[in-house]
Design a protein around this motif. Structure first.
Motif, PDB file in Angstrom:
ATOM      1  N   THR A 330       0.751  -1.055  -0.055  1.00 42.25           N
ATOM      2  CA  THR A 330      -0.069   0.026   0.059  1.00 42.25           C
ATOM      3  C   THR A 330       1.029   1.326  -0.071  1.00 42.25           C
ATOM      4  O   THR A 330       1.852   1.481   0.941  1.00 42.25           O
ATOM      5  N   ARG A 389      -3.075   3.607  -2.361  1.00 40.82           N
ATOM      6  CA  ARG A 389      -3.025   3.171  -3.421  1.00 40.82           C
ATOM      7  C   ARG A 389      -2.668   1.495  -3.102  1.00 40.82           C
ATOM      8  O   ARG A 389      -1.448   1.469  -2.725  1.00 40.82           O
ATOM      9  N   GLU A 390      -3.282   0.558  -3.565  1.00 42.92           N
ATOM     10  CA  GLU A 390      -2.857  -0.989  -3.273  1.00 42.92           C
ATOM     11  C   GLU A 390      -2.059  -1.511  -4.721  1.00 42.92           C
ATOM     12  O   GLU A 390      -2.683  -1.141  -5.723  1.00 42.92           O
TER      13      GLU A 390
END
Length: 739
Positions: A330, A389-390
């Motif tokens: 992440t 954001r993954e």
């Protein structure tokens, strides 16, 4: 006290088999305390505090007191520093994840000289631990600079030696399971090649491969395209695929198969070079370039949606299953992808280099499959993802969640069938399925690979779920409890072993027993002072009454029974060649002369040495003891199995007492051998006059009785014993060398 009064290590000896200290291998160290003999621990100012500060867990050592804190109590009361060194070495081994509970320190006849021993699974590891323990103790005695960092450095040095020398975790798990079942083992090289069992009843393992693993099956498993073809022919669901020679052919194959596809090496392993869920020409062609360096050919196949699973098949049945998970990070808006991988994934204790880790570290900047997946997300290893954001890092290769209890019976059947089709006795079968608890055909699942020599660590140390006893499953596969293995020792890999010790002409006993076993139909090995014999053929005419010669017999696949002559020096210098035996013979307690090197100067000390042979008799075995020596008769209490006493006269007190208890005895009456079972007596048939037999062959009567008793203990028929002895011709010359 001065610096030159430090502990001197006079002699270091590795006892590789059962010995005067214990059943297991130990490192025996002869120590000279010098001036420290006058300074036990309580007379060294501040020593105890310095030592415990360096090794706080010494508090857990029970020592002879038998309770937590026992060793510290001994320290404060005053104990000699050889004993302290023993505990320091044991604690360093404990800190190095090689727990060692056994140690002893005993004084010798020379003032200030001690013998210290500790349990040692590997000689080089033990020597390293001794050197580091000696260094630590010297620093504590002499108030030298030595702190926590030095302790940690010592531990790391021992751990490094463990990594170099000890078995890998998969092999160690199998060996540990064998030990639990009382199956003996011999390590055959510096790696993971191990023999389980002895002689003709042995099996060999090399990690998760066995001597039942077919080379042809391994070759098939190595060729993924051939494997899929064979499985499809037998109705096993597999994804269709094609071998391709370049990137353009890869795209053409993808179009024929239908997107999405997988591109991977046809003979790779550990998930290297595998790219999943490819949907465009650019992705397919890039994936080809990733896969090409990892195998001889590249295969394109249909992408099967679902989770990656590894099912372990042993002996035709699924014994463990693990499910994979994707690896993601992440973003934090500050760190690069590579930094996020190191911080969020590579810190996982499951990841690391070497066999002790179920998952390997991820090299985001160098792994082609990772780079390709990052490119598909518009990123690189140096990119900085936005906070929150993954980012998908790895789609496969993270199989570590136990799901054994979830496997559907139909999946079990299909996976077991796949292993049989390939021909592997042990296989790691990779299955892609959305739900392993449902039949594969209901969900479009498939078998994507069948692997020989699978790793076991994911099942032994899963990240989630229960560990599975896969080592025991492999042992049960090699040594099943079936009618074919019901013969004595078969279930535990043992062959009939006879060990003979004493100070007299015990080679006569060894030769006679080996001859009678040979006549009974056994391919018999013999290691004695006359040489090394294989089924009455001399293959080495030097003195072979020692550990190395004994090991040669135990490793020989042809040997169905073996006889060993063991002198006191063999027991003291190296230990016995075997862990347990069916029959142990002790003829006398003499022989102290010539053993001054071992601090033995009188026959009264020989009891402790010779008892080693009785200590290793199996519970269903027999100790054969000379009733003429009352001290030797005391060994009856040490034997786990039965005892047969022999003597020249029937009215000896030991023989009479043993007969009254219903025990078996041998003695001479009317110049014949009498075998008594309690009150029942029988003359040995076929032998004739005992004195004439012994005179002709120059074999003492008591040695003949010992041999007959050993043969009786082996359940050799009495008429065969008598006839066999009549046919025996004594000679000190080799009975015919092998070519």
């Amino acid at each position: 006290m001065s610096k030159q009064d430090d502990i001197k290590l006079l002699r270091i000896n590795y006892l590789r088999g059962p010995n005067i200290w214990t059943y297991r291998p130990v490192l025996e160290v002869w120590l000279d305390l010098g001036g420290l003999e006058d300074f036990p621990s309580n007379l060294l100012p501040g020593f105890n505090e310095r030592l415990v500060a360096l090794l706080p867990a010494l508090l857990e050592h029970h020592c002879g007191v038998g309770e937590r804190g026992g060793f510290l109590q001994r320290l404060h009361e005053g104990t000699w520093l050889g004993h302290v060194l023993e505990h320091v070495v044991i604690e360093l081994l404990n800190l190095s994840d090689m727990p060692t509970g056994f140690g002893q320190t005993r004084s010798t006849s020379q003032r200030g000289v001690y013998r210290m021993v500790f349990r040692a699974r590997d000689e080089q590891v033990a020597r390293t631990a001794l050197a580091e323990g000696h260094r630590l103790l010297t620093a504590a005695i002499n108030k030298q600079p030595y702190g926590a960092a030095d302790v940690q450095a010592a531990v790391e040095k021992i751990r490094a030696k463990v990594d170099d020398c000890y078995l890998g975790p998969s092999t160690a798990a199998i060996v540990a399971a064998a030990t639990d079942r009382r199956i003996p083992h011999i390590r055959l090289n510096d790696g993971n090649l191990v023999q389980l069992g002895y002689g003709a009843r042995q099996h060999r393992i090399w990690t998760a491969e066995t001597d039942l693993t077919s080379a042809i099956a391994e070759g098939i498993a190595h060729d993924k395209d051939l494997t899929k073809s064979l499985l499809a022919t037998c109705g096993v669901p597999v994804p269709e695929g094609q071998i391709v020679g370049n990137a353009q052919e890869a795209w053409e194959a993808a179009e024929d198969i239908g997107l999405p596809v997988v591109v991977k090496p046809s003979d790779g392993n550990h998930g290297r070079g595998v790219s999943l869920d490819l949907n465009t020409r650019d992705e397919v062609e890039a994936a080809f370039r990733v896969a090409e360096p990892h195998g001889s050919e590249v295969i394109v196949e249909r992408f099967v949606r679902g989770h990656e699973h590894r099912l372990l098949v042993v002996g035709g049945r699924v014994v463990a299953a693990a499910r994979g998970e994707t690896a993601s990070v992440t973003g934090d808006g500050v760190s690069t992808v590579a930094q996020l991988v190191d911080a969020q994934l590579n810190t996982d204790p499951r990841r690391g280099h070497g066999e002790d880790f179920p998952l390997g570290p991820i090299q985001a900047a160098n792994d082609g499959a990772v780079i390709l997946d990052l490119q598909r997300q518009g990123l690189s290893a140096d990119a900085i993802p936005a906070a929150g954001r993954e980012v998908l890092i790895q789609r496969n290769g993270n199989v570590a969640i136990d799901c054994t209890d979830e496997v559907h019976p139909e999946v079990d059947y299909i996976v077991s069938l796949a292993a049989r089709v390939v021909g592997l006795d042990i296989a790691g079968v990779d299955v892609v399925a959305q739900d392993i608890s449902r039949p594969l055909h209901e969900q479009g699942g498939a078998i994507v690979e069948v692997n020989a020599g699978p790793g076991l660590l994911m099942h032994l140390k899963p990240a989630e779920g229960s560990p599975r006893p896969v080592g025991r499953a492999i042992c049960d596969h090699l040594f099943p409890d079936t009618p074919d293995h019901q013969q004595p020792g078969g279930h535990s890999g043992r062959i009939p072993l006879v060990g003979i010790t004493g100070s007299g002409e015990t080679h006569h006993v060894a030769r006679l027993v080996a001859w009678l076993l040979h006549l009974s139909g056994y391919y018999t090995g013999l290691a004695c002072r006359n040489g090394l014999y294989l089924d009455q053929r001399c293959v080495d005419d030097t003195d072979c009454a020692h550990w190395e010669a004994g090991q040669r017999l135990l490793m020989n696949r042809a040997v169905q029974a073996a006889v060993f002559e063991n002198g006191a020096e063999t027991i003291l210098r190296s230990g016995l060649a075997y862990d347990r035996c069916q029959v142990g013979v002790v003829t006398d307690l003499g022989g102290a002369a010539g053993l001054a090197e071992f601090d033995i100067t009188e026959d009264g000390q020989m009891f402790k040495v010779m008892r080693s042979q009785v200590d290793v008799v199996l519970p269903d075995g027999v100790a054969v003891l000379n009733a003429a020596d009352a001290r030797l008769a005391e060994m009856e209490e040490l034997c786990d199995g039965e005892v047969i006493f022999y003597g020249l006269v029937p009215d000896a007190a030991v023989i009479a007492a043993h007969r009254n208890k219903g025990g078996r005895t041998l003695y001479i009456r009317q110049d014949q051998v009498v075998l008594a079972n309690g009150s029942t007596e029988n003359f040995l048939p076929g032998l004739g006059k005992l004195s004439a037999w012994c005179k002709r062959r120059a074999i003492p009567e008591d040695m003949l009785l010992a041999a007959i008793a050993a043969a009786w203990a082996l359940d050799i028929p009495l008429n065969l014993i008598g006839a066999g002895l009549n046919a025996f011709e004594s000679t000190d010359k080799p009975a015919g060398r092998a070519d």
